[in-house]
Design a protein around this motif. Structure first.
Motif, PDB file in Angstrom:
ATOM      1  N   UNK A  58     -95.781  16.638 -44.853  1.00 53.04           N
ATOM      2  CA  UNK A  58     -94.414  17.145 -44.667  1.00 53.04           C
ATOM      3  C   UNK A  58     -93.732  16.465 -43.480  1.00 53.04           C
ATOM      4  N   UNK A  59     -93.597  15.159 -43.524  1.00 50.49           N
ATOM      5  CA  UNK A  59     -93.066  14.447 -42.365  1.00 50.49           C
ATOM      6  C   UNK A  59     -91.714  13.808 -42.622  1.00 50.49           C
ATOM      7  N   UNK A  60     -91.182  13.944 -43.822  1.00 52.11           N
ATOM      8  CA  UNK A  60     -89.859  13.404 -44.106  1.00 52.11           C
ATOM      9  C   UNK A  60     -88.805  14.499 -43.965  1.00 52.11           C
ATOM     10  N   UNK A  65     -93.847  23.135 -45.494  1.00 50.02           N
ATOM     11  CA  UNK A  65     -94.667  24.033 -46.305  1.00 50.02           C
ATOM     12  C   UNK A  65     -94.175  25.475 -46.246  1.00 50.02           C
ATOM     13  N   UNK A  66     -93.244  25.774 -45.328  1.00 50.98           N
ATOM     14  CA  UNK A  66     -92.707  27.126 -45.214  1.00 50.98           C
ATOM     15  C   UNK A  66     -91.796  27.470 -46.379  1.00 50.98           C
ATOM     16  N   UNK A  67     -91.328  26.470 -47.113  1.00 52.93           N
ATOM     17  CA  UNK A  67     -90.524  26.679 -48.315  1.00 52.93           C
ATOM     18  C   UNK A  67     -91.448  26.635 -49.525  1.00 52.93           C
ATOM     19  N   UNK A  68     -91.624  27.768 -50.227  1.00 50.72           N
ATOM     20  CA  UNK A  68     -92.566  27.782 -51.349  1.00 50.72           C
ATOM     21  C   UNK A  68     -92.197  26.832 -52.482  1.00 50.72           C
ATOM     22  N   UNK A 293     -92.986  21.633 -37.867  1.00 46.54           N
ATOM     23  CA  UNK A 293     -93.727  22.516 -36.960  1.00 46.54           C
ATOM     24  C   UNK A 293     -92.899  22.930 -35.750  1.00 46.54           C
ATOM     25  N   UNK A 294     -91.802  22.225 -35.488  1.00 47.22           N
ATOM     26  CA  UNK A 294     -90.938  22.628 -34.383  1.00 47.22           C
ATOM     27  C   UNK A 294     -90.359  24.015 -34.614  1.00 47.22           C
ATOM     28  N   UNK A 295     -90.249  24.417 -35.884  1.00 47.62           N
ATOM     29  CA  UNK A 295     -89.755  25.747 -36.207  1.00 47.62           C
ATOM     30  C   UNK A 295     -90.705  26.822 -35.700  1.00 47.62           C
ATOM     31  N   UNK A 296     -92.004  26.530 -35.655  1.00 43.46           N
ATOM     32  CA  UNK A 296     -93.007  27.503 -35.246  1.00 43.46           C
ATOM     33  C   UNK A 296     -93.417  27.340 -33.789  1.00 43.46           C
TER      34      UNK A 296
END
Length: 538
Positions: A58-60, A65-68, A293-296
């Protein structure tokens, strides 16, 4: 008795001195970042690679992964794995959904092994489905799947009990053809060592940066070695895998533990060298930077990768000196442009004097440098359109502040409410005093909110020093000038002072906390002290 002209000369002299001092300090720091830092060279043998690295695709932009509904295309995963095959013999997964089920078959022709992870969380039915997929995938690709990891830091997140994890691991062992383990931070493993009887080997996470008492980079490897030794003694003959270890390249400093590219390169090189000497089995977190991951975890969460997000370019070499910054072109250009614009605005106004023009030129140069550095930080830190619009808007106002000041000639600064009324009524004014007063109020309010949030919830928040450094310079000098202040402005200033001092007291050796303390005090103290000065000048 000093004349108004003398007072103004003192004002411009103070602004000139403060601007030059800050400009020297900024470029001294930037030059230090340009200095190549020598460190241990990691010379892997012919054909030798890193033992294993954590892989998430998930780097683009927009991938998370938080979006199902997120699903990563097979072609992207194939390209990612091809790049990783150049540096590692193994990849660790944390889930087998959203396209990750393709990893084992794509890893096979590249010669990559896979530590297959089944994500375990709150949802019991989702856990069952995930584990079923993982077991099937492991059995179908037993030649590639090195082990099945049932859950990652589940006990740390308190999403399942130890007894429930025991049952899940036991079920997986009964139905899979590959070794089975569970992964968690080392403290939770030693607290719940009953799990060791269920696994084929113990997978512990040792992350010096994230320890409850953060570890400085100078002592990080000693800390890892001590913990690895303790874990080995605690579990006796049970094999141990260091399932996660690494260092971030950007983000918020935790006490003396500083994220930086140089520190990340140093940690990875020294850790791998020591792991080779000690015979440790390990997995490095992580392969590629993960912006989501900045979101978390804030800015720091997105910058643990060995490769850059999107481009997959290596962030540093495994041998040779490493520098934090490659060029000063941007900051120098910002200083020249900001200084030039401020000079033109100041020189073409009324009451043009050399001292005033010099002070405003220097202030504009500082504003230009800070704008460039904030722009660099924003690209690392800002996560969505809201942050780009709100925080970016504040940054734009901070960059414009020295230019607004270039049209101000030392008139009394109105309070925020009076300034807003003047601008709303479009009153014709010969100076920019209302604009200066309104900007002071806006920055006081915004900085008070930032100081309060950073005080009560600091773990994943960056110090917003770049956002408020230009206002701190300007109002730290002209804030002592003739002004009217409202109770609301004094309240905001008090919150700023309390917030920055409280944050600094929690981590007094942190340079980022010290910079934030200095910035907040420069912005707020004149407002609190102004009552005794506002009727004495001019």
């Amino acid at each position: 008795m000093l004349t108004p002209l003398t007072h103004r000369n003192l004002l411009w002299s103070a602004l000139l001195a403060a601007s030059i001092a800050l400009l020297i300090l900024l470029f001294a720091g930037l030059l230090a970042q340009m200095r190549p830092v020598s460190m241990h060279d990691l010379h892997l043998g012919a054909g030798e690679k890193l033992k294993c690295v954590s892989y998430a695709p998930y780097h683009r932009p927009g991938q998370t992964p938080l979006d199902p509904d997120t699903r990563i295309e097979r072609e992207q995963i194939a390209a990612d794995l091809a790049a990783l095959a150049e540096i590692t013999r193994c990849v660790r997964l944390y889930s087998v959904s959203q396209g990750l089920e393709h990893v084992p078959e794509l890893a096979r022709p590249l010669g990559l092994q896979v530590l297959l992870g089944a994500w375990i969380g709150y949802d019991v039915s989702a856990n069952a489905a995930e584990l079923e997929r993982a077991i099937t995938l492991a059995n179908d690709n037993a030649d590639v799947v090195r082990a099945l990891i049932v859950g990652n830091e589940v006990l740390l997140r308190r999403e399942r009990t130890p007894a429930e994890m025991q049952a899940l691991i036991r079920d997986a062992k009964a139905r899979t053809q590959v070794p089975v383990t569970y992964a968690d931070v080392w403290e939770f493993w030693t607290r719940h060592d009953e799990l060791a009887a269920e696994v084929d080997f113990v997978t512990v996470h040792i992350l010096p940066f994230w320890e409850d008492e953060p570890v400085d980079i100078d002592h990080a490897l000693t800390h890892v070695a001590d913990i690895r030794r303790q874990v080995g003694i605690h579990f006796g003959t049970k094999p141990v895998l260091i399932g996660e270890t690494g260092w971030p390249s950007a983000g918020r400093q935790r006490e003396q533990s500083r994220p930086s590219l140089v520190n990340q390169a140093r940690y990875i090189r020294e850790f791998v060298h020591q792991a080779q000497q000690e015979g440790w089995d390990y997995n490095i977190i992580e392969a590629i930077d993960q912006p989501w991951k900045r979101r978390l975890e804030g800015t720091v969460g997105g910058h643990w990768g060995l490769l850059e997000a999107g481009s997959l370019h290596p962030k540093f070499a495994l041998a040779g000196a490493v520098a934090e910054r490659e060029s000063l072109f941007g900051p120098i250009g910002g200083a020249l442009l900001g200084g030039l614009i401020a000079c033109l605005l100041a020189a073409t106004g009324r009451r043009t004097r050399c001292l005033r023009v010099s002070a405003l030129t220097a202030c504009g140069a500082v504003g230009g440098v800070i704008s460039v550095l904030h722009w660099e930080h924003a690209h690392l830190a800002y996560r969505d359109a809201l942050e780009w619009s709100v925080l970016g808007g504040m940054a734009a106002l901070a960059g414009l502040l020295p230019l607004v000041l270039a049209r101000w000639h030392g008139e009394p600064i109105p309070d925020t409410a009076s300034a807003a009324r003047s601008l709303w009524r479009a009153e014709r004014m010969r100076s920019k005093a209302p604009s200066v007063g309104l900007l002071r109020g806006l920055f006081l309010f915004a900085a008070a909110v930032a100081a309060l949030l950073l005080w009560v919830d600091p773990r994943y928040r960056d110090f917003p020093t770049w956002l408020y450094l230009a206002p701190a310079l300007v109002f730290g000098v002209i804030g002592w000038w003739r002004s009217r202040i409202t109770i609301a402005e004094r309240t905001c200033a008090a919150v700023i002072v309390i917030g920055v001092i409280a944050r600094w007291l929690s981590e007094p050796a942190n340079p980022q906390a010290i910079a934030w303390l200095s910035c907040g005090l420069a912005l707020a103290v004149p407002v609190l002290a102004l009552r005794s000065h506002e009727h004495q000048q001019g």
